[in-house]
Structures are given as C-alpha cells and as structure tokens.
Scaffold this active site. Structure first.
Site, PDB file in Angstrom:
ATOM      1  N   PRO A   9       0.789  -1.224   0.000  1.00 37.13           N
ATOM      2  CG  PRO A   9      -0.088  -1.089   2.138  1.00 37.13           C
ATOM      3  CD  PRO A   9       0.538  -2.053   1.186  1.00 37.13           C
ATOM      4  NE  ARG A  17       4.117   6.650   1.681  1.00 32.18           N
ATOM      5  CZ  ARG A  17       4.387   5.407   1.999  1.00 32.18           C
ATOM      6  NH1 ARG A  17       4.798   4.559   1.071  1.00 32.18           N
ATOM      7  NH2 ARG A  17       4.245   4.988   3.237  1.00 32.18           N
ATOM      8  CG  ASN A  73       8.336  -2.222   0.204  1.00 33.62           C
ATOM      9  OD1 ASN A  73       7.859  -2.403   1.328  1.00 33.62           O
ATOM     10  ND2 ASN A  73       8.895  -1.077  -0.148  1.00 33.62           N
ATOM     11  CB  ALA A  76       1.670   0.136   6.176  1.00 35.00           C
ATOM     12  CD  GLU A  97      11.008  -7.756   5.129  1.00 32.66           C
ATOM     13  OE1 GLU A  97      11.583  -8.750   5.630  1.00 32.66           O
ATOM     14  OE2 GLU A  97      10.430  -6.887   5.802  1.00 32.66           O
ATOM     15  NE  ARG A 106      10.476   5.766   8.351  1.00 35.95           N
ATOM     16  CZ  ARG A 106       9.475   5.664   7.463  1.00 35.95           C
ATOM     17  NH1 ARG A 106       9.526   4.739   6.520  1.00 35.95           N
ATOM     18  NH2 ARG A 106       8.456   6.492   7.531  1.00 35.95           N
TER      19      ARG A 106
HETATM   20  C1  DQA Z   1       8.392   0.931   3.637  1.00 37.61           C
HETATM   21  C2  DQA Z   1       8.478   1.120   5.150  1.00 37.61           C
HETATM   22  C3  DQA Z   1       7.113   0.942   5.805  1.00 37.61           C
HETATM   23  O1  DQA Z   1       7.215   1.130   7.207  1.00 37.61           O
HETATM   24  C4  DQA Z   1       6.127   1.945   5.263  1.00 37.61           C
HETATM   25  O2  DQA Z   1       4.847   1.748   5.814  1.00 37.61           O
HETATM   26  C5  DQA Z   1       6.099   1.979   3.777  1.00 37.61           C
HETATM   27  C6  DQA Z   1       7.340   1.825   3.012  1.00 37.61           C
HETATM   28  C7  DQA Z   1       9.723   1.213   2.928  1.00 37.61           C
HETATM   29  O3  DQA Z   1       9.862   0.767   1.784  1.00 37.61           O
HETATM   30  O4  DQA Z   1      10.593   1.887   3.464  1.00 37.61           O
HETATM   31  O5  DQA Z   1       5.048   2.206   3.173  1.00 37.61           O
HETATM   32  O6  DQA Z   1       8.066  -0.432   3.376  1.00 37.61           O
END
Ligand code: DQA
Length: 160
Positions: A9, A17, A73, A76, A97, A106
């Site tokens: 998502p 974004r 990926n 979230a 992944e 983060r």
């Molecule tokens: C993400 C990291 C996730 O925490 C976040 O919700 C994303 C992108 C990243 O690629 O850094 O949507 O997967």
C-alpha cells in the site's frame, strides 16, 4: 526464470508521498530500472501493486507453479500482516523483502517485520536502489538453486 515484484500500500504514491522520507522517484521508474536489470540477466519480470492486503495474499499465492522468485515490499503491512507472512511461507518460493527506508531507525512500530522470518533475506535503507540490490540477491539465490538442482540431477543420473 521468472520473478514477480509485489508492492504494498501507498507505494503507488512514490514521488508524491513524503519525498523527504522516500525521495522523488516514482514507482514506474523503479520498475523500469528493475526491468532493464532483468533483461540484461535473462530474467522474466512482472510487477504488481495493491493497497489491499487480500489482493497481495492472492498475488503471492498465484506465484505457486508460476514464478521462481519474489521481491516484495509489503509496505505498512510488513508490520501487521500475518496473512501475507503465511502466504509467503505457504508458496515456499525464494522471497526477498525490500524496504526503501531504513526501517530499523524509524518509529518503533516499523522495527518489527512479520515477513522477515519467512524471507530469504531483507534489504533496507538504500532508497530506490534497495530494489536493485534485492533483485541482485534474488538472482544469486536462483542461480544457486539452479546449480544445486543440476548437480543433484547429475548425481542421480550417475547412480543409475
Ligand atoms: C516501507 C516502510 C514501511 O514502514 C512503510 O509503511 C512503507 C514503506 C519502505 O519501503 O521503506 O510504506 O516499506
């Protein structure tokens, strides 16, 4: 060899974004870069993005008998989805992944991944280049699997 790239998502919003976090590159450009690596390495590649957890589960399941490897990926859903984790485990296809950002530095809720334990490995924190590194890693894994299968077949043939 066929690889399926699955994007979770809000990754369709890359380039719009939070550019301070995710940078300016759009998902289309990331996919174009992956496509050119795939071409150079004789890989077939397919891309899928969804904002819906169930659709991601369906797409992982569809890889069974169709794809040799997955780059995912889950965005979230990484931090919440037992369903995506179970789908990756169920298909048992080498999966890498990938995260654009370094999730380890983060917010605390991003530091737990539901899927890492069922993936071959995880690449985080290199911006859009994480996808390129993920593809290199998966290509390496698939070459090793292929070599292993070939040597097993050779051994079996020798044994009669
Ligand atoms: C993400 C990291 C996730 O925490 C976040 O919700 C994303 C992108 C990243 O690629 O850094 O949507 O997967």
């Amino acid at each position: 060899m066929k690889i399926v790239v699955i994007q979770g998502p809000n990754l369709n919003m890359l380039g719009v974004r939070a550019q301070n976090v995710y940078g300016p590159m759009k998902l289309e450009q990331i996919h174009a870069n992956m496509e050119s690596f795939a071409k150079q390495n004789g890989l077939e590649i397919e891309f899928f993005q969804s904002n819906l957890e169930g659709e991601i589960v369906d797409r992982v399941q569809e890889c069974l008998g169709d794809a040799d490897g997955i780059v995912i990926n889950p965005a979230a859903y990484t931090h919440t989805s037992i369903a995506i984790r179970d789908a990756i485990e169920a298909v048992s296809i080498p999966t890498v992944e990938v995260h654009i950002t370094n999730v380890a530095r983060r917010e605390e809720f991003r530091q737990k991944s539901m899927v890492s334990a069922v993936c071959a490995g995880t690449i985080v924190g290199f911006g859009p280049f994480s996808y390129h590194l993920g593809l290199i890693a998966l290509n390496q894994i698939l070459s090793e699997v292929k070599a292993m299968k070939e040597s097993q077949a050779q051994q079996q043939a020798q044994q009669g």
